[in-house]
Write an enzyme that holds these catalytic residues in place. Structure first.
Site, PDB file in Angstrom:
ATOM      1  N   HIS A   1       0.829  -1.207   0.000  1.00  0.00           N
ATOM      2  CA  HIS A   1       0.000   0.000   0.000  1.00  0.00           C
ATOM      3  C   HIS A   1       0.863   1.255   0.000  1.00  0.00           C
ATOM      4  O   HIS A   1       2.059   1.212   0.286  1.00  0.00           O
ATOM      5  CB  HIS A   1      -0.906   0.026   1.234  1.00  0.00           C
ATOM      6  CG  HIS A   1      -0.146   0.045   2.524  1.00  0.00           C
ATOM      7  ND1 HIS A   1       0.338  -1.102   3.117  1.00  0.00           N
ATOM      8  CD2 HIS A   1       0.231   1.056   3.343  1.00  0.00           C
ATOM      9  CE1 HIS A   1       0.973  -0.796   4.238  1.00  0.00           C
ATOM     10  NE2 HIS A   1       0.923   0.521   4.398  1.00  0.00           N
TER      11      HIS A   1
ATOM     12  N   ARG B   1       9.948  -0.908   3.295  1.00  0.00           N
ATOM     13  CA  ARG B   1       9.822  -0.018   2.148  1.00  0.00           C
ATOM     14  C   ARG B   1      10.220  -0.779   0.886  1.00  0.00           C
ATOM     15  O   ARG B   1      11.336  -1.274   0.767  1.00  0.00           O
ATOM     16  CB  ARG B   1      10.713   1.213   2.366  1.00  0.00           C
ATOM     17  CG  ARG B   1      10.406   2.384   1.461  1.00  0.00           C
ATOM     18  CD  ARG B   1      11.276   3.593   1.810  1.00  0.00           C
ATOM     19  NE  ARG B   1      10.970   4.140   3.134  1.00  0.00           N
ATOM     20  CZ  ARG B   1      11.846   4.203   4.127  1.00  0.00           C
ATOM     21  NH1 ARG B   1      13.075   3.774   3.962  1.00  0.00           N
ATOM     22  NH2 ARG B   1      11.501   4.714   5.289  1.00  0.00           N
TER      23      ARG B   1
END
Length: 324
Positions: free
Chosen positions: A179, A199
């Site tokens: 997301h 990340r």
């Protein structure tokens, strides 16, 4: 020992490379630094413990209150399930530019790797510029092998599912779901107490403060990702009642209160504390012949102890009610 009462906390402001100024200009947060992307409203993340901002308990942290009051603060069921670990982190987030593409581990993986809760979360969109988007999940079926190949090739953006959003849109983001919050979106975020983020991609940008690109977590993310596809990621809800179900999970329950007059809430020592996040309008909270005002962009915690009812009064307001 002081008597517990509805508690407000001093927000904790966080610089982010993608942060804007809407937390100040729209939600009236009090800070002067640029690029503030997050306001942590209620937190027990180490190094970021919320402190009571007013009243006889001013200056106390949440952990200090839990240590002193136990079930009177948390609720008996919460204390039994989580011990003295406060289970929720509440934030407002303002993305002037897109956040990195990321994923969070579940409870099992987070415990194994970080001795932490996992990070299941939900977003309520408080504002969105025209054509603003969120990234949630993938738009095609991948597996670990094809995902890693796409990362190495540099075309992972092409596989991401993009959703245009409007104010009021709500999404549950379970651990494992890839997301990102897009540019021009401001949200209220409710999540497990965790600051663990993997990340995946950061648009190759450089942080002006450090002069460097930010670390990616390619290897860690592979085992955390849920590659299943879903037809519709948006939460469907109604505003037909005063108290409407929004997102109910084993990690937290959230209702949206549509207040056009008075609404009564019960807080139970047996069950759980409650958190109220004002997302629209201003409300008066009446309790034990006292009153506290809650404005848009403010958050308040109702301790479980008093087995009391609060009366919330407004002519046109909306509140997120959060509990375990």
């Amino acid at each position: 020992m002081n008597t517990l009462y509805p508690l407000k906390f001093q927000p904790l402001f966080h610089y982010r490379i993608w942060g804007g100024d809407k937390l100040r200009t729209v939600l009236n947060k009090d800070y002067s630094e640029n690029n503030i992307g997050e306001s942590w409203e209620i937190s027990t993340v180490p190094g970021n413990e919320s402190v009571v901002s007013k009243g006889s308990l001013k200056g106390n942290t949440i952990n200090e209150l839990i240590k002193e009051y136990g079930a009177d603060f948390l609720g008996e069921n919460v204390l039994e399930r989580f011990g003295t670990d406060f289970p929720l982190l509440i934030k407002f987030i303002d993305a002037k530019t897109p956040l990195s593409i990321q994923v969070h581990p579940d409870d099992v993986l987070a415990k194994k790797r970080h001795n932490s809760f996992g990070k299941n979360e939900m977003w309520y969109v408080m504002g969105a510029d025209k054509d603003a988007e969120l990234i949630i999940g993938f738009n095609k079926l991948l597996d670990k092998k094809s995902y890693k190949a796409s990362i190495e090739k540099g075309d992972i953006e092409e596989a991401l599912n993009k959703v245009k959003v409007l104010e009021g849109d709500t999404f549950f983001i379970p651990a494992g779901r890839v997301h990102a919050i897009g540019a021009g979106v401001m949200i209220a975020e409710i999540q497990q107490t965790s600051d663990v983020t993997y990340r995946i991609f950061d648009f190759n940008r450089v942080d002006e403060k450090t002069g460097a690109t930010r670390e990616l977590h390619t290897e860690q993310s592979v085992d955390a990702i849920d590659f299943n596809l879903i037809d519709n990621y948006k939460t469907v809800y109604s505003l037909s009642e005063a108290n409407n179900k929004l997102v109910h999970t084993r990690y937290f329950k959230t209702n949206i209160l549509n207040i056009q007059g008075n609404i009564s809430l019960t807080v139970s020592k047996k069950e759980s504390f409650k958190i109220l996040i004002c997302i629209e309008g201003d409300v008066d909270i009446l309790y034990q012949n006292k009153m506290e005002m809650l404005n848009r962009g403010e958050t308040i915690l109702l301790p479980a102890s008093l087995d009391y009812k609060v009366l919330i009064s407004a002519t046109n307001a909306k509140i997120l009610e959060v509990y375990i």
